[in-house]
Design a protein around this motif. Structure first.
Motif, PDB file in Angstrom:
ATOM      1  N   UNK A 186       2.201   8.960 -10.247  1.00  0.00           N
ATOM      2  CA  UNK A 186       3.063   7.985 -10.924  1.00  0.00           C
ATOM      3  C   UNK A 186       2.632   6.568 -10.588  1.00  0.00           C
ATOM      4  N   UNK A 187       2.369   6.279  -9.318  1.00  0.00           N
ATOM      5  CA  UNK A 187       1.980   4.929  -8.893  1.00  0.00           C
ATOM      6  C   UNK A 187       0.653   4.523  -9.529  1.00  0.00           C
ATOM      7  N   UNK A 188      -0.323   5.455  -9.527  1.00  0.00           N
ATOM      8  CA  UNK A 188      -1.638   5.138 -10.120  1.00  0.00           C
ATOM      9  C   UNK A 188      -1.491   4.870 -11.602  1.00  0.00           C
ATOM     10  N   UNK A 189      -0.675   5.705 -12.267  1.00  0.00           N
ATOM     11  CA  UNK A 189      -0.466   5.526 -13.711  1.00  0.00           C
ATOM     12  C   UNK A 189       0.064   4.131 -14.004  1.00  0.00           C
ATOM     13  N   UNK A 244      -3.738   1.974  -2.115  1.00  0.00           N
ATOM     14  CA  UNK A 244      -4.194   0.665  -1.644  1.00  0.00           C
ATOM     15  C   UNK A 244      -5.312   0.157  -2.529  1.00  0.00           C
ATOM     16  N   UNK A 245      -6.249   1.046  -2.881  1.00  0.00           N
ATOM     17  CA  UNK A 245      -7.349   0.631  -3.770  1.00  0.00           C
ATOM     18  C   UNK A 245      -6.803   0.182  -5.119  1.00  0.00           C
ATOM     19  N   UNK A 246      -5.848   1.003  -5.627  1.00  0.00           N
ATOM     20  CA  UNK A 246      -5.277   0.662  -6.930  1.00  0.00           C
ATOM     21  C   UNK A 246      -4.525  -0.670  -6.861  1.00  0.00           C
ATOM     22  N   UNK A 247      -3.792  -0.885  -5.774  1.00  0.00           N
ATOM     23  CA  UNK A 247      -3.064  -2.161  -5.612  1.00  0.00           C
ATOM     24  C   UNK A 247      -4.023  -3.331  -5.545  1.00  0.00           C
ATOM     25  N   UNK A 266      -2.091  -6.476  -6.447  1.00  0.00           N
ATOM     26  CA  UNK A 266      -0.963  -6.404  -5.473  1.00  0.00           C
ATOM     27  C   UNK A 266      -1.543  -6.395  -4.066  1.00  0.00           C
ATOM     28  N   UNK A 267      -2.078  -7.558  -3.676  1.00  0.00           N
ATOM     29  CA  UNK A 267      -2.851  -7.663  -2.437  1.00  0.00           C
ATOM     30  C   UNK A 267      -1.980  -7.343  -1.212  1.00  0.00           C
ATOM     31  N   UNK A 268      -0.763  -7.834  -1.224  1.00  0.00           N
ATOM     32  CA  UNK A 268       0.071  -7.655  -0.028  1.00  0.00           C
ATOM     33  C   UNK A 268       0.376  -6.187   0.213  1.00  0.00           C
ATOM     34  N   UNK A 269       0.522  -5.369  -0.934  1.00  0.00           N
ATOM     35  CA  UNK A 269       0.730  -3.940  -0.754  1.00  0.00           C
ATOM     36  C   UNK A 269      -0.540  -3.279  -0.253  1.00  0.00           C
ATOM     37  N   UNK A 270      -1.658  -3.760  -0.748  1.00  0.00           N
ATOM     38  CA  UNK A 270      -2.936  -3.212  -0.298  1.00  0.00           C
ATOM     39  C   UNK A 270      -3.102  -3.439   1.204  1.00  0.00           C
TER      40      UNK A 270
END
Length: 834
Positions: free
Chosen positions: A84-87, A115-118, A123-127
């Motif tokens: 779901x997150x990647x989608x 993290x890669x997807x972020x 979404x750097x801070x999530x990464x």
């Protein structure tokens, strides 16, 4: 269910398909998955439904379906969470993924993949939060920090270990020092304890940004108690011209080293003196501050410090300025600017130490002009007047507000006489004694002692341990007391000498006051004269008579009694005669000295009734002087002691010659006294003793109150039988008269009196007397009156028989048998006799 939803999505809206899917899922209808239990929510069903929505291009609905139906964060749902997150991250909806990750709804997804997807989606801070490999984190921090929000970076650093956080902080500063400086300072401030001060100072100090280290220190200062950090902040503030910050920290901080900061500030000579002023003012470096400013020509700053920063430091500042030989007018003006706030005591001390008190005269006089009652102000002004010789004695005498002890000590080194004035005003006993002893001012000490009237102080001075006692006493007697006009002060001095047991010195003192003083207040003083005489009686009896004769205004009666107690009878006699107390005077001659001849001579000389009376009373106490005593009483014309006269006559039984005088006195007294019974009785007895029976008979024949019975008894006891006969005849006391007649040998008369008395005792006495004289006829008459009494019979028989008069008793008994009162015993005894 999938087919129904797919059909709905084809013929209706995506929202309707979502609602249908949620409704069917809620109803618990089985899906194509045979393993699903009734009512269970299978991850596969949810994943299948997500994929169906996704195939239709309905990403939003697909994500909503999963969020609505996958309520629990289970490990088994990790793959679906990742999907779901990647989608969303890859499908153009990173905000949805951001929301899910921010809310921390799921935790079992593949963190590296997400993290890669972020990172890819921005979404750097999530990464940063999801990467676990530090190389990935370094890459992001190196390349993308400009895309990170401040809060996101702070949140990220909060998750790191201290070591990793330090590494990341270095990366941020190296990658973009100026751009990341603010957030790095905030990070360092929040994790100051974890990073360590040395590491942070080295890191920020190594930057080529001047304000970097300042900002760091500014951030960590409130939570740091390391003196070095506070010093470095002050140092950086001065370098950057942040004088307000340096002033604030030097004023508020409790953790820097004052000495180090002071030395630094002096070395850099900052344009703004406030930081240096704060340090020196707070930590007692005012001396160094003033010297520094004077040396650098900053006297205006000195003035500003005193007038606007801390006026209480004015005394110290002025002291240093005077030590540096600064303009005295400037110093005086500086004091006047803060005259209402400066400490007068401290100011006076600083100027006094430098012998510059005169400079404070305008200050003190201004305060006094404002009606100041402050003791320190008047004390300081007094010292100034002493130094300047501006009527100092008048000031010390009249001013009521200065401290006498302080001013006296100040004067002691300059003018001991002024110190005496101050100590006297303040009653500073210890200081006064020390001053006058040290400077041999014994006259002043003597005057002070007399004025103080303090017994404890006198005791100290008059102690035998005081080597100066004789010198002080000389001054007391020669000047202090003669000059005083207050009797109470003299009295206190005399008491002190008495308490100190110094009789010789006391006599010397009193002689000068009483005998050699021209001051009538003392020479005529009754108490002083009394004391002089009493002291001589106690310690020098030979001189007592001299004082008694010279002095006139003493208490004669009391002093005379004390003389008597001290066996000084002659002195007592002289006192009584000088004070015309002649009765007491003759009393001394009689009672103490027993000089009767001298007393009689004294009485003849004065011829006063009281003296004669006193003499007579004493003479009556002596057997050989009763006549003289009565004569003295007659000369005194004093009937009062008549009882003493009568008592003396009874006690001593004087002869007839003496009684002539007694009778004369009693005849005089009987007309003066109320109790004439005693007097008249004694007159009768006196006449009897003198043999003047005719006068006695005449006296009792006239009206009188004599007790003739008592007189008769006393005459009988004295064997004055004729007088007794006269008296008992006058009272018809035949019983006693019979006894008297027997004594006189008048037996017939005695028998006749017995017959008149007719009492057994009388008959017995007369009978016995007649038997003894062999007057048997008369005896028989008496015996016949006795034998008829059974109780007397045996006595009569024995009396006759014991004396051998047997026939005479037989005759008595024979005769008695014929009497009417004869009784059986009489017949029996007669028969026995016959």
């Amino acid at each position: 269910i999938a087919e129904l939803v797919q059909l709905a999505s084809s013929h209706a809206s995506p929202q309707a398909a979502l609602e249908l899917a949620n409704a069917l899922q809620a109803s618990g209808l089985q899906t194509s998955s045979a393993e699903s239990a009734a009512g269970a929510r299978s991850m596969d069903d949810i994943a299948q439904m997500f994929d169906m929505f996704l195939q239709k291009g309905m990403l939003q609905e697909a994500t909503a379906y999963v969020l609505d139906n996958m309520k629990e964060d289970m490990e088994s749902s990790g793959e679906l969470q990742t999907h779901v997150l990647v989608a969303n991250l890859d499908g153009g909806a990173p905000q949805v993924a951001d929301a899910i990750l921010s809310r921390k709804v799921w935790s079992h997804f593949n963190k590296f993949k997400i993290a890669q997807a972020c990172e890819k989606a921005g979404l750097i801070h999530h990464a940063l939060l999801l990467y676990s490999d530090m190389s990935d984190i370094k890459r992001i921090l190196t390349n993308t920090t400009h895309k990170l929000e401040r809060e996101k970076i702070l949140d990220f650093f909060a998750t790191l270990s201290p070591e990793d956080a330090g590494t990341c902080l270095e990366i941020l500063l190296r990658s973009n020092p100026r751009g990341n400086l603010t957030v790095c300072v905030e990070i360092a401030t929040q994790s100051f304890d974890s990073f360590g001060s040395e590491r942070l100072l080295a890191l920020f100090g190594g930057l080529k940004i001047p304000e970097a280290l300042f900002l760091l220190l500014q951030g960590i200062l409130p939570q740091a108690d390391d003196a070095e950090i506070h010093f470095r902040f002050i140092e950086e503030s001065i370098k950057l011209g942040q004088f307000s910050e340096a002033e604030r920290v030097t004023r508020e901080s409790e953790h820097y080293s004052p000495e180090k900061v002071k030395n630094y500030l002096m070395s850099v000579k900052a344009r703004d003196p406030r930081p240096l002023i704060n340090v020196c003012d707070r930590f007692g470096y005012v001396d160094d501050l003033v010297k520094f400013m004077v040396k650098n020509g900053q006297t205006k700053f000195v003035e500003g410090y005193v007038t606007r920063v801390n006026p209480k430091r004015c005394p110290v500042v002025c002291g240093v300025l005077l030590d540096l030989d600064q303009d005295e007018e400037f110093v005086s003006n500086l004091v006047m600017q803060v005259k209402n706030t400066v400490s007068v005591e401290e100011l006076t001390t600083e100027f006094e130490k430098r012998n510059k008190l005169k400079l404070l005269r305008p200050f003190f006089e201004a305060k006094v002009a404002e009606d100041s009652k402050d003791e320190a102000v008047h004390t300081g002004l007094g010292k100034v007047y002493v130094d300047a010789n501006i009527s100092p004695e008048h000031f010390l005498d009249t001013n009521e507000h200065y401290d006498p002890l302080a001013v006296g000590r100040y004067c002691a080194k300059r003018d001991p006489f002024l110190a005496v004035v101050a100590f006297r005003k303040g009653k500073c006993d210890d200081e006064m004694l020390e001053l006058t002893n040290r400077n041999a001012l014994f006259k002043e000490q003597a005057q002070y002692l007399v004025d103080r009237e303090d017994m404890a102080l006198w005791k100290r001075v008059l102690s035998s341990d005081n080597p100066n006692r004789k010198l002080i006493v000389d001054q007391i007697t020669s000047s202090a007391l003669p000059e005083t006009q207050a009797p109470e002060k003299v009295s206190a001095t005399v008491k002190a000498f008495m308490a100190a047991d110094l009789p010789d010195l006391l006599i010397e003192l009193l002689e000068k006051l009483v005998l050699h003083s021209s001051n009538a207040v003392f020479s005529k003083n009754r108490n002083l004269q009394n004391l002089l005489i009493l002291t001589s009686i106690k310690t020098n009896k030979e001189r007592a008579m001299e004082y008694i004769k010279k002095l006139e205004n003493y208490d004669g009666g009391d002093i005379a009694q004390i003389c008597i107690g001290a066996d000084l009878y002659e002195e007592a006699f002289v006192i009584y005669t000088r004070f015309n107390r002649n009765e007491e005077a003759v009393g001394v001659l009689l009672d103490q000295m027993e000089a009767f001849d001298r007393a009689e001579e004294f009485a003849n000389k004065l011829d006063e009734p009281a003296v004669w009376s006193r003499l007579g009373a004493s003479q009556l106490k002596r057997r050989d002087m009763i006549a003289a005593g009565v004569t003295s009483l007659l000369k005194a014309k004093d009937p009062g002691p008549y009882e003493k006269v009568i008592t003396a006559c009874k006690d001593f039984e004087p002869g007839g010659e003496t009684y002539d005088a007694v009778i004369k006195f009693l005849r005089f007294a009987r007309t003066k006294v109320k109790d004439t019974v005693l007097v008249d009785t004694e007159i009768v007895i006196g006449l009897a003793r003198c043999g003047r029976l005719a006068e006695a008979e005449e006296f009792i024949s006239l009206p009188n109150n004599a007790d003739l019975d008592e007189a008769g008894d006393r005459c009988l006891a004295l064997e004055l039988f004729p007088a007794a006969k006269l008296l008992f005849s006058a009272t018809n006391d035949y019983g006693r008269l019979a006894s008297v007649l027997v004594k006189l040998g008048d037996f017939p008369g005695a028998v006749e009196s017995a017959r008149k008395a007719d009492r057994v005792p009388t008959w017995r006495v007369v009978c016995h007397a007649c038997v003894e004289k062999k007057e048997f006829r008369l005896a028989q008459i008496c015996a016949l009156h006795l034998v008829v009494d059974a109780n007397e019979l045996q006595d009569v028989l024995e009396y006759y028989q014991d004396r051998g008069h047997f026939q005479e008793i037989v005759d008595v008994m024979d005769t008695s048998l014929s009497l009417e009162r004869a009784h059986q015993a009489m017949f029996t005894e007669t028969g026995i006799l016959c």
